[in-house]
Structures are given as structure tokens and as C-alpha cells.
Design a protein around this motif. Sequence first.
Motif, PDB file in Angstrom:
ATOM      1  N   ALA A  37       0.895  -1.176   0.081  1.00 37.99           N
ATOM      2  CA  ALA A  37       0.109  -0.116   0.011  1.00 37.99           C
ATOM      3  C   ALA A  37       0.945   1.230   0.190  1.00 37.99           C
ATOM      4  O   ALA A  37       0.856   2.156   0.755  1.00 37.99           O
ATOM      5  N   ASP A  38       1.829   1.222  -0.796  1.00 40.75           N
ATOM      6  CA  ASP A  38       3.044   2.334  -1.025  1.00 40.75           C
ATOM      7  C   ASP A  38       4.272   1.668  -1.188  1.00 40.75           C
ATOM      8  O   ASP A  38       5.121   2.242  -2.023  1.00 40.75           O
ATOM      9  N   CYS A  39       4.421   0.408  -0.527  1.00 36.21           N
ATOM     10  CA  CYS A  39       5.897  -0.148  -0.956  1.00 36.21           C
ATOM     11  C   CYS A  39       5.790  -0.668  -2.450  1.00 36.21           C
ATOM     12  O   CYS A  39       4.854  -0.737  -2.958  1.00 36.21           O
ATOM     13  N   VAL A  40       6.969  -1.100  -2.705  1.00 32.26           N
ATOM     14  CA  VAL A  40       7.336  -1.452  -4.119  1.00 32.26           C
ATOM     15  C   VAL A  40       7.033  -3.012  -4.255  1.00 32.26           C
ATOM     16  O   VAL A  40       7.757  -3.961  -3.564  1.00 32.26           O
ATOM     17  N   PRO A  41       5.963  -3.576  -4.913  1.00 39.79           N
ATOM     18  CA  PRO A  41       5.882  -5.081  -5.413  1.00 39.79           C
ATOM     19  C   PRO A  41       6.864  -5.395  -6.487  1.00 39.79           C
ATOM     20  O   PRO A  41       6.784  -4.615  -7.452  1.00 39.79           O
ATOM     21  N   ILE A  42       7.602  -6.404  -6.405  1.00 42.85           N
ATOM     22  CA  ILE A  42       8.251  -6.566  -7.516  1.00 42.85           C
ATOM     23  C   ILE A  42       8.192  -8.176  -7.906  1.00 42.85           C
ATOM     24  O   ILE A  42       8.259  -9.073  -7.004  1.00 42.85           O
ATOM     25  N   LEU A  43       7.894  -8.401  -9.188  1.00 43.93           N
ATOM     26  CA  LEU A  43       7.549  -9.808  -9.841  1.00 43.93           C
ATOM     27  C   LEU A  43       8.826 -10.154 -10.930  1.00 43.93           C
ATOM     28  O   LEU A  43       8.983  -9.425 -11.619  1.00 43.93           O
ATOM     29  N   LEU A  44       9.241 -11.270 -10.293  1.00 45.57           N
ATOM     30  CA  LEU A  44      10.357 -11.540 -11.233  1.00 45.57           C
ATOM     31  C   LEU A  44      10.327 -13.063 -11.737  1.00 45.57           C
ATOM     32  O   LEU A  44       9.740 -13.783 -11.220  1.00 45.57           O
TER      33      LEU A  44
END
Length: 234
Positions: free
Chosen positions: A95-102
Motif C-alpha cells: 500500500a505504497d511499498c514496491v511490489p516486484i515480480l521476477l
Amino acid sequence: MRIRRVVTTRAGGRSAPPFDSFNLGDHVGDDPADVAANRSRLARELGLAPDQLSWMEQVHGRTVTVVDGTERAPAEATDALVTDRPGLALVALVADCVPILLGDSEAGVVAAVHAGRVGARVGVLPAALETMESLGARRARVEVLLGPAVCGQCYEVPRAMADDVEAHLPGSACRSRNGTPALDLRAGLWRQLGDLGVGKIGVDPRCTVEDETLFSHRRKAPTGRIAAVTWLEQ
């Protein structure tokens, strides 16, 4: 293998304000029954069973957990999930942090990472890449999506904090819309990925603070959590 990636919004769920309506976080004070209903709908919309979703107890650290689908509870105290099991969907909540999909489709390895200021600073992303490599991935083949997050213009922080994060994650310090010290974590993570030899990087440019279709803790707390999800399809 084919890699699937999905990012949710706050629309279409059962939760009441201030978690309205598709809140997927079970740690924010929402009614547990509503969260469960929303999570069941997420699985259904993705064409998966609820037990094919892998969750984590996010703590703003750099711990990475490898999962294989036999787990019956969220991964404890971790901020990145990695798997080589087709059909197992990895979920990062933000809810503001960065989600990273690899993902490395040739090796059949995917990862979902939760990178807030602290996690990004202490290296959760390089740790996730190293774990992916232990399962056969090659960083030159890895494709990455940096999901919606607070943008640099909206993420004002004290100067000392900006300087500290910049020292550990170069490229992240910036100026806010008001001309004050700020952080653009996605810019820092982009640079970090490049330095690590990852060149296939996509960015969802939406700012969670500015886009009211997304949850934002900085805009209004308490609030819900959106999900970034990735999985392998055979």
C-alpha cells in the motif's frame, strides 16, 4: 513455461470502509471474513484454487523463502517468495511499498518481493535474485515488473533518511513535489537491477498516493492492501 503477472486494485471486493473494497491484507484491522472472501475471489478470478496462493508475513527485511505448495500457512517473517512449482502463485501485498515480480521462463522460476524503504535498503531484491539462481535461474534471462508504489514526488522523508537510503540504494534520492528531500525507490531498484545484470525491466508507473483506485497508507491510514501476484503456467 509461461509466466503470469497480475496486480489488483481496490475495487470489486467485500470489505467495508476504510478497507473498501478488495482488501487482501489480513493484518490491517479488516474483518477476517471479508478478507477471506476477497482472497477466495482473487484465486477464483485467476483460475486457481485458494491453496494455490502463497502468502507471506512481511516484516520489511531481506529474508527470502522458497515455497513448493506444501505449506499450509503464510511464510513467516519474510519479504520475498521464490518457487519453481507451476501453478503456485506468489503474492506480495503493498500500500505504497514496491511490489516486484521476477521470472525466468526458461528455468521455470518466479519470485514475488515486497520492497519497502527498509527492505530495499538492506538488499531484499539481490537476495531474491540469488535464491532464484540457486534454483537454476539466470539473471540475464530474468524479466522484472516493478509494480505500483509511492512515487518520488510524493515520498517526502527527512534529509538524513534520504541520504542513508541513497548510500545503500544509489539512484533513489530525489526531490519531492514541494522541493524537499524524497525517495523514489523504484528508480533506485531499477538502477540496482541494471547493476546486477538484469536488463528486462518493466515499470507500472502508477503512484499509490495519487491513484485512488489503489490503496495508500500515506494517503489515508488505516487502509487495505493490493496484491502483486506471479505464477508459472505450463
